[in-house]
Design an enzyme around this catalytic site. Structure first.
Site, PDB file in Angstrom:
ATOM      1  N   HIS A 322       0.853  -1.184   0.000  1.00  0.00           N
ATOM      2  CA  HIS A 322       0.000   0.000   0.000  1.00  0.00           C
ATOM      3  C   HIS A 322       0.889   1.233   0.000  1.00  0.00           C
ATOM      4  O   HIS A 322       2.021   1.206   0.494  1.00  0.00           O
ATOM      5  CB  HIS A 322      -0.920   0.003   1.221  1.00  0.00           C
ATOM      6  N   ASP A 383      -8.044  -4.759  -0.172  1.00  0.00           N
ATOM      7  CA  ASP A 383      -8.495  -5.467  -1.365  1.00  0.00           C
ATOM      8  C   ASP A 383      -8.187  -6.956  -1.314  1.00  0.00           C
ATOM      9  O   ASP A 383      -8.809  -7.746  -2.025  1.00  0.00           O
ATOM     10  CB  ASP A 383      -7.849  -4.860  -2.614  1.00  0.00           C
TER      11      ASP A 383
END
Length: 447
Positions: A322, A383
């Site tokens: 991320h 996700d």
């Protein structure tokens, strides 16, 4: 000349006219992607809405810390655990918090929920326009519907606080209805039975969405979806779609144009489509790894992926890493809890265990493979689990990204309101340096 040849010639010219030497970006200290050399974001604005924390900035550099996400100063972990600990649905409460800046009391929350329900049904004109829309992408249909809402708004260009709040609540309320109807109409175009279910007053947004989309649902499915909506509602002002809202809003444009632009941003596979990429990868791994509990077999295949020898040959493990979070993504941890419970209800515990082991091995293998080439720790992002959760709830993949928009519309509208209510308004206009050499104009007959 034939049109195909002209298109080809123009396309070929891009090879040279769009090429810029990478060294020039360093020479002119260009912050590519608005990222600093240490991969942190370039500071371009201030906000009081959301904060995304994944590291501490120390004199010697960035220090990784467990991730935190705050809505109006409240840790999202505390928000989720507090609401669900009282066995309540929380998305409406999170929306109220993001829009207003404070947590509602019981009377305010009930009034807000009633207002949401009053705005949720579509007007007859809007409904008929949706029935007439053709297309195979719900995000595209959603964007077109938002732009059409401008036509039905009696005061679409008014940017007063009252009108902005009215428009925001209207959009938050109608997104679930538009998405559910658009998907069912898309199914109908492929020969399936058309179901148009009207939202129920006693249902939350999560419950109404599941009801309008597929009719039946379990309590755990609705509670899990509600948590996902809370977790995706806001993620700071720097994510691509929210920044799009702030940029377009700074020009003074109307709400519907700004939100449609954000939908276009979120539609991109590098932003809103990430959970679909994880699901496709997970399906591939389930087929190509024979023993789901064997670490050595999993490690071997993941390393083949990292070497670009397997799956889609990109060298990526989707759902890992991320831009801000380092040690952990708080959204992933909170959604993972619900995924575990839902897997038990759906008798998909073996798949969940495999996904959990993949998370552990993917992080380990990524860090070992990259070695000194990566300067920060990585973790699974939200996700990694959201696609699997949506699949267990029984949601079709066509609505995965629209579901993201259905949640993030709360953050988008909150940021738009903030952008338009700064004491000193200023259009967002960064600089680009031109590095093309000057040339003389050549008369047409000499070319």
């Amino acid at each position: 000349m034939k049109k195909e040849y002209i298109i080809y010639k123009l396309s070929e010219s891009i090879k040279s006219t769009s090429r810029i030497d990478n060294e020039l970006f360093t020479k002119y200290n260009v912050k590519r992607g608005l990222r600093n050399e240490d991969h942190s974001g370039v500071l371009v604005g201030l906000t009081q809405i959301g904060d995304v924390v994944g590291y501490e900035r120390l004199p010697e550099g960035l220090k990784a810390i467990p991730g935190r996400l705050l809505y109006r100063g409240i840790d999202v972990n505390d928000l989720v655990k507090g609401i669900h600990g009282e066995n309540r649905f929380g998305f409406e409460e999170a929306a109220f918090l993001l829009l207003s800046g404070y947590l509602p009391n019981r009377e305010e929350l009930e009034s807000f929920q009633s207002l949401i329900h009053a705005f949720m049904p579509l007007g007859q004109k809007t409904k008929m326009n949706i029935l007439d829309l053709e297309g195979s992408n719900v995000m595209n249909i959603l964007a077109r519907c938002v732009l059409e809402m401008y036509t039905f708004d009696e005061n679409p260009d008014d940017t007063s606080r009252d009108n902005l709040m009215r428009q925001s609540i209207d959009l938050i309320s109608k997104f679930p209805t538009i998405i559910a109807y658009a998907y069912n109409i898309m199914r109908h175009s492929h020969g399936k039975t058309l179901h148009i279910r009207h939202p129920k007053e006693e249902y939350s947004i999560a419950e109404n969405f599941l009801y309008m989309l597929k009719g039946e649902f379990s309590e755990l499915e609705a509670k899990t979806l509600d948590r996902a909506l809370v977790l995706h509602a806001e993620h700071g002002g720097g994510n691509n779609s929210t920044f799009t809202v702030r940029v377009t809003s700074s020009s003074g444009t109307d709400t519907y144009s700004s939100i449609a632009a954000a939908i276009g941003s979120l539609k991109g596979p590098l932003h809103g489509g990430a959970n679909l990429a994880v699901m496709k990868m997970f399906d591939h791994l389930k087929e190509n790894i024979r023993h789901w509990d064997k670490v050595t077999e999993i490690d071997q295949y993941l390393n083949k992926m990292l070497r670009k020898e397997a799956y889609d040959h990109t060298g990526l493990i989707y759902g890992i890493g991320h831009a801000v979070y380092t040690i952990s993504d708080p959204r992933a941890l909170l959604l993972k809890e619900m995924a575990r419970d839902l897997a038990k209800e759906k008798e998909r515990e073996e798949e969940y265990a495999f996904l959990e082991l993949l998370e552990e091995r993917a992080i380990e293998n990524f860090m070992n493979f990259k070695g000194t080439k990566v300067n920060k720790r990585v973790c699974a992002n939200v996700d990694f689990y959201s696609g699997f959760v949506y699949d267990m709830i029984g949601l079709p993949q066509e609505v995965f990204t629209p579901l993201f928009a259905m949640s993030r519309i709360t953050g988008w509208t909150a940021h738009r309101i903030e952008e338009l209510n700064f004491d000193s308004k200023r259009i967002i206009r960064p600089a680009y340096k031109n590095v093309a050499a000057e040339r003389k104009f050549v008369p047409l007959k000499q070319r």
